[in-house]
Design an enzyme around this catalytic site. Structure first.
Site, PDB file in Angstrom:
ATOM      1  N   ALA A   1      -7.307  82.113  -5.038  1.00  0.00           N
ATOM      2  CA  ALA A   1      -6.786  81.344  -3.901  1.00  0.00           C
ATOM      3  C   ALA A   1      -5.970  82.225  -2.971  1.00  0.00           C
ATOM      4  O   ALA A   1      -4.882  81.870  -2.538  1.00  0.00           O
ATOM      5  CB  ALA A   1      -5.943  80.182  -4.403  1.00  0.00           C
ATOM      6  N   CYS A   2      -6.508  83.394  -2.655  1.00  0.00           N
ATOM      7  CA  CYS A   2      -5.817  84.398  -1.848  1.00  0.00           C
ATOM      8  C   CYS A   2      -6.577  84.586  -0.538  1.00  0.00           C
ATOM      9  O   CYS A   2      -7.787  84.337  -0.474  1.00  0.00           O
ATOM     10  CB  CYS A   2      -5.778  85.710  -2.652  1.00  0.00           C
ATOM     11  SG  CYS A   2      -5.109  87.142  -1.788  1.00  0.00           S
ATOM     12  N   GLY A   3      -5.892  85.061   0.469  1.00  0.00           N
ATOM     13  CA  GLY A   3      -6.574  85.380   1.716  1.00  0.00           C
ATOM     14  C   GLY A   3      -7.641  86.451   1.543  1.00  0.00           C
ATOM     15  O   GLY A   3      -8.587  86.539   2.331  1.00  0.00           O
TER      16      GLY A   3
END
Length: 160
Positions: free
Chosen positions: A35-37
């Site tokens: 759930a990271c950029g």
């Protein structure tokens, strides 16, 4: 002298993985998050795997929840996410810590062998990458902003 082959890891399904099994092959070792950029880099890592696995490259993903709590799920949930969203077929390992007292020994070694900007040993964020040569020594550390595609020349040199 220590090499990457002196370490073991756990696969995402809990089986022991002696890194010695990859001896003689270059490796790209990455701390990942769901759930990271930078999570879309899974697609680029999978492209590297598909392009270079037959030539010997091993891509290994190590989920980590130490940065912004961006990988909260269980190992099973992470494996499902990677497969469903990015078709990940390269080996994914069990979730680990990459910094601090509970850091995985492999990551303690990687970060000491290839310090980051200004000599910093700590991993700064998700998707920090380490390219390891056929001899088991770290060739280069890449920042999270370095794209997998941008590593192709270095990977080809490591495969030569």
């Amino acid at each position: 002298m220590t090499t990457v082959y002196d370490f073991d890891a756990l696969s995402i399904n809990g089986k022991s993985v002696p890194l010695m099994q990859y001896q003689g092959k270059p490796m790209l070792i990455v701390n990942t998050a769901s759930a990271c950029g930078f999570t879309p880099q899974f697609a680029g890592l999978e492209d590297l795997h598909k392009t270079y696995a037959d030539k010997g490259l091993v891509v290994l993903g190590f989920p980590c929840n130490q940065f912004g709590a961006q990988d909260k799920g269980s190992n099973d949930e992470i494996a499902e996410f990677c497969q469903l969203n990015y078709g990940v077929s390269f080996p994914m390992m069990a979730k680990i810590d990459v910094n601090g007292g509970d850091a995985h020994p492999l990551y303690k070694w990687l970060s000491s062998e290839a310090p980051g900007l200004l000599g910093t040993k700590a991993i700064k964020w998700n998707f920090t990458k380490f390219l390891v040569g056929k001899d088991g020594q770290v060739l280069k550390r890449y920042a999270p902003t370095d794209t997998p595609k941008g590593m192709a020349d270095d990977i080809e040199a490591a495969l030569a």
